[in-house]
Motif scaffolding. Structure first.
Motif, PDB file in Angstrom:
ATOM      1  N   ASP A 105     -11.214 -13.765  17.783  1.00 46.27           N
ATOM      2  CA  ASP A 105     -11.534 -13.631  19.202  1.00 46.27           C
ATOM      3  C   ASP A 105     -13.052 -13.556  19.303  1.00 46.27           C
ATOM      4  O   ASP A 105     -13.646 -12.502  19.069  1.00 46.27           O
ATOM      5  N   ASN A 106     -13.664 -14.669  19.624  1.00 40.99           N
ATOM      6  CA  ASN A 106     -15.125 -14.718  19.622  1.00 40.99           C
ATOM      7  C   ASN A 106     -15.730 -13.784  20.672  1.00 40.99           C
ATOM      8  O   ASN A 106     -16.791 -13.195  20.444  1.00 40.99           O
ATOM      9  N   ALA A 107     -15.078 -13.636  21.785  1.00 42.84           N
ATOM     10  CA  ALA A 107     -15.610 -12.778  22.851  1.00 42.84           C
ATOM     11  C   ALA A 107     -15.643 -11.316  22.419  1.00 42.84           C
ATOM     12  O   ALA A 107     -16.520 -10.554  22.847  1.00 42.84           O
ATOM     13  N   GLN A 108     -14.693 -10.926  21.566  1.00 42.94           N
ATOM     14  CA  GLN A 108     -14.604  -9.544  21.086  1.00 42.94           C
ATOM     15  C   GLN A 108     -15.263  -9.357  19.725  1.00 42.94           C
ATOM     16  O   GLN A 108     -15.276  -8.245  19.198  1.00 42.94           O
ATOM     17  N   ASN A 109     -15.777 -10.455  19.151  1.00 42.28           N
ATOM     18  CA  ASN A 109     -16.393 -10.385  17.813  1.00 42.28           C
ATOM     19  C   ASN A 109     -15.441  -9.744  16.808  1.00 42.28           C
ATOM     20  O   ASN A 109     -15.837  -8.901  15.985  1.00 42.28           O
ATOM     21  N   THR A 110     -14.190 -10.161  16.878  1.00 40.25           N
ATOM     22  CA  THR A 110     -13.148  -9.543  16.067  1.00 40.25           C
ATOM     23  C   THR A 110     -12.239 -10.609  15.473  1.00 40.25           C
ATOM     24  O   THR A 110     -11.922 -11.605  16.140  1.00 40.25           O
ATOM     25  N   VAL A 111     -11.838 -10.373  14.247  1.00 41.95           N
ATOM     26  CA  VAL A 111     -10.836 -11.206  13.591  1.00 41.95           C
ATOM     27  C   VAL A 111      -9.605 -10.337  13.372  1.00 41.95           C
ATOM     28  O   VAL A 111      -9.715  -9.187  12.938  1.00 41.95           O
ATOM     29  N   TYR A 112      -8.448 -10.899  13.683  1.00 44.00           N
ATOM     30  CA  TYR A 112      -7.197 -10.164  13.588  1.00 44.00           C
ATOM     31  C   TYR A 112      -6.319 -10.722  12.467  1.00 44.00           C
ATOM     32  O   TYR A 112      -6.408 -11.900  12.106  1.00 44.00           O
ATOM     33  N   LEU A 113      -5.461  -9.855  11.968  1.00 44.48           N
ATOM     34  CA  LEU A 113      -4.404 -10.278  11.058  1.00 44.48           C
ATOM     35  C   LEU A 113      -3.098  -9.685  11.590  1.00 44.48           C
ATOM     36  O   LEU A 113      -2.865  -8.481  11.496  1.00 44.48           O
ATOM     37  N   GLN A 114      -2.288 -10.540  12.204  1.00 44.08           N
ATOM     38  CA  GLN A 114      -0.981 -10.116  12.687  1.00 44.08           C
ATOM     39  C   GLN A 114       0.010 -10.243  11.537  1.00 44.08           C
ATOM     40  O   GLN A 114       0.163 -11.325  10.975  1.00 44.08           O
ATOM     41  N   MET A 115       0.670  -9.140  11.219  1.00 46.99           N
ATOM     42  CA  MET A 115       1.599  -9.115  10.091  1.00 46.99           C
ATOM     43  C   MET A 115       2.992  -8.788  10.600  1.00 46.99           C
ATOM     44  O   MET A 115       3.181  -7.771  11.287  1.00 46.99           O
ATOM     45  N   ARG A 116       3.940  -9.625  10.269  1.00 45.72           N
ATOM     46  CA  ARG A 116       5.334  -9.435  10.689  1.00 45.72           C
ATOM     47  C   ARG A 116       6.236  -9.450   9.465  1.00 45.72           C
ATOM     48  O   ARG A 116       5.850  -9.900   8.392  1.00 45.72           O
ATOM     49  N   SER A 117       7.454  -8.970   9.663  1.00 45.48           N
ATOM     50  CA  SER A 117       8.461  -8.955   8.574  1.00 45.48           C
ATOM     51  C   SER A 117       7.867  -8.359   7.306  1.00 45.48           C
ATOM     52  O   SER A 117       7.986  -8.926   6.214  1.00 45.48           O
ATOM     53  N   LEU A 118       7.242  -7.221   7.452  1.00 45.16           N
ATOM     54  CA  LEU A 118       6.546  -6.608   6.327  1.00 45.16           C
ATOM     55  C   LEU A 118       7.510  -6.169   5.243  1.00 45.16           C
ATOM     56  O   LEU A 118       8.648  -5.722   5.528  1.00 45.16           O
ATOM     57  N   GLU A 119       7.029  -6.280   4.012  1.00 42.71           N
ATOM     58  CA  GLU A 119       7.806  -5.940   2.822  1.00 42.71           C
ATOM     59  C   GLU A 119       7.036  -4.898   2.011  1.00 42.71           C
ATOM     60  O   GLU A 119       5.814  -4.800   2.142  1.00 42.71           O
ATOM     61  N   PRO A 120       7.733  -4.134   1.190  1.00 38.90           N
ATOM     62  CA  PRO A 120       7.018  -3.155   0.345  1.00 38.90           C
ATOM     63  C   PRO A 120       5.915  -3.794  -0.494  1.00 38.90           C
ATOM     64  O   PRO A 120       4.894  -3.154  -0.770  1.00 38.90           O
ATOM     65  N   GLU A 121       6.098  -5.054  -0.868  1.00 39.17           N
ATOM     66  CA  GLU A 121       5.083  -5.758  -1.664  1.00 39.17           C
ATOM     67  C   GLU A 121       3.795  -6.019  -0.877  1.00 39.17           C
ATOM     68  O   GLU A 121       2.777  -6.402  -1.458  1.00 39.17           O
ATOM     69  N   ASP A 122       3.831  -5.830   0.427  1.00 40.61           N
ATOM     70  CA  ASP A 122       2.624  -5.995   1.250  1.00 40.61           C
ATOM     71  C   ASP A 122       1.773  -4.730   1.259  1.00 40.61           C
ATOM     72  O   ASP A 122       0.674  -4.736   1.830  1.00 40.61           O
ATOM     73  N   THR A 123       2.243  -3.682   0.645  1.00 36.12           N
ATOM     74  CA  THR A 123       1.494  -2.426   0.601  1.00 36.12           C
ATOM     75  C   THR A 123       0.179  -2.597  -0.145  1.00 36.12           C
ATOM     76  O   THR A 123       0.131  -3.251  -1.182  1.00 36.12           O
ATOM     77  N   GLY A 124      -0.876  -2.018   0.417  1.00 35.80           N
ATOM     78  CA  GLY A 124      -2.173  -2.064  -0.226  1.00 35.80           C
ATOM     79  C   GLY A 124      -3.281  -1.759   0.760  1.00 35.80           C
ATOM     80  O   GLY A 124      -3.027  -1.528   1.942  1.00 35.80           O
ATOM     81  N   ILE A 125      -4.488  -1.770   0.241  1.00 36.30           N
ATOM     82  CA  ILE A 125      -5.655  -1.635   1.113  1.00 36.30           C
ATOM     83  C   ILE A 125      -6.084  -3.047   1.512  1.00 36.30           C
ATOM     84  O   ILE A 125      -6.265  -3.912   0.652  1.00 36.30           O
ATOM     85  N   TYR A 126      -6.244  -3.253   2.788  1.00 40.10           N
ATOM     86  CA  TYR A 126      -6.627  -4.564   3.317  1.00 40.10           C
ATOM     87  C   TYR A 126      -8.102  -4.552   3.682  1.00 40.10           C
ATOM     88  O   TYR A 126      -8.559  -3.677   4.428  1.00 40.10           O
ATOM     89  N   PHE A 127      -8.809  -5.525   3.133  1.00 39.84           N
ATOM     90  CA  PHE A 127     -10.249  -5.640   3.325  1.00 39.84           C
ATOM     91  C   PHE A 127     -10.581  -6.923   4.083  1.00 39.84           C
ATOM     92  O   PHE A 127      -9.988  -7.969   3.846  1.00 39.84           O
ATOM     93  N   CYS A 128     -11.574  -6.809   4.926  1.00 40.52           N
ATOM     94  CA  CYS A 128     -12.096  -7.979   5.614  1.00 40.52           C
ATOM     95  C   CYS A 128     -13.381  -8.412   4.904  1.00 40.52           C
ATOM     96  O   CYS A 128     -14.179  -7.565   4.480  1.00 40.52           O
TER      97      CYS A 128
END
Length: 124
Positions: free
Chosen positions: A71-94
């Protein structure tokens, strides 16, 4: 310029979260901004990326479940995550490899910098 991740938390199997990577200054342009994650005891891995013209790429393990957007107006990048699994656990870095921003001192380039991360925990 600084960036800050947010939106992590505890979610159950099959749940959703939206992570945000917010930049402190107005972003004029960027090469690539990406999300990476690091599970306990594992190496950091690339999850998703977006380039300055909006092209996206995903790790095979998250294709069809995660969506990266800017979103250029908000100077923000998003990560929408769905159907999450235990294997998705972790620290997420940009991460940003190269971007042009406008601050109080005018336009500057920033190269290769990371946020502090946000923790995502998926319970089964």
């Amino acid at each position: 310029v600084q960036l800050e991740e947010s939106g992590g938390g505890l979610v159950q199997l099959g749940g959703s979260l939206r992570l945000s990577c917010a930049f402190s200054e107005r972003i004029i342009s960027f090469n690539t901004i990406s999300w990476h994650r690091q599970a306990p005891g594992e190496q950091r891995e690339l999850v998703a990326s977006i380039n300055g013209i909006g092209s996206t790429d995903y790790a095979d393990s998250v294709k069809g479940r995660f969506t990266i957007s800017a979103d250029n107006a908000q100077n923000t990048v998003y990560l929408q995550m769905r159907s999450l699994e235990p294997e998705d656990t972790g620290i997420y870095f940009c991460h940003s490899d190269r971007l042009l921003y406008e601050g109080t001192s005018g336009r500057r380039w920033a190269v290769d910098f990371w946020g502090e991360g946000t923790l995502v925990t998926v319970s089964s």
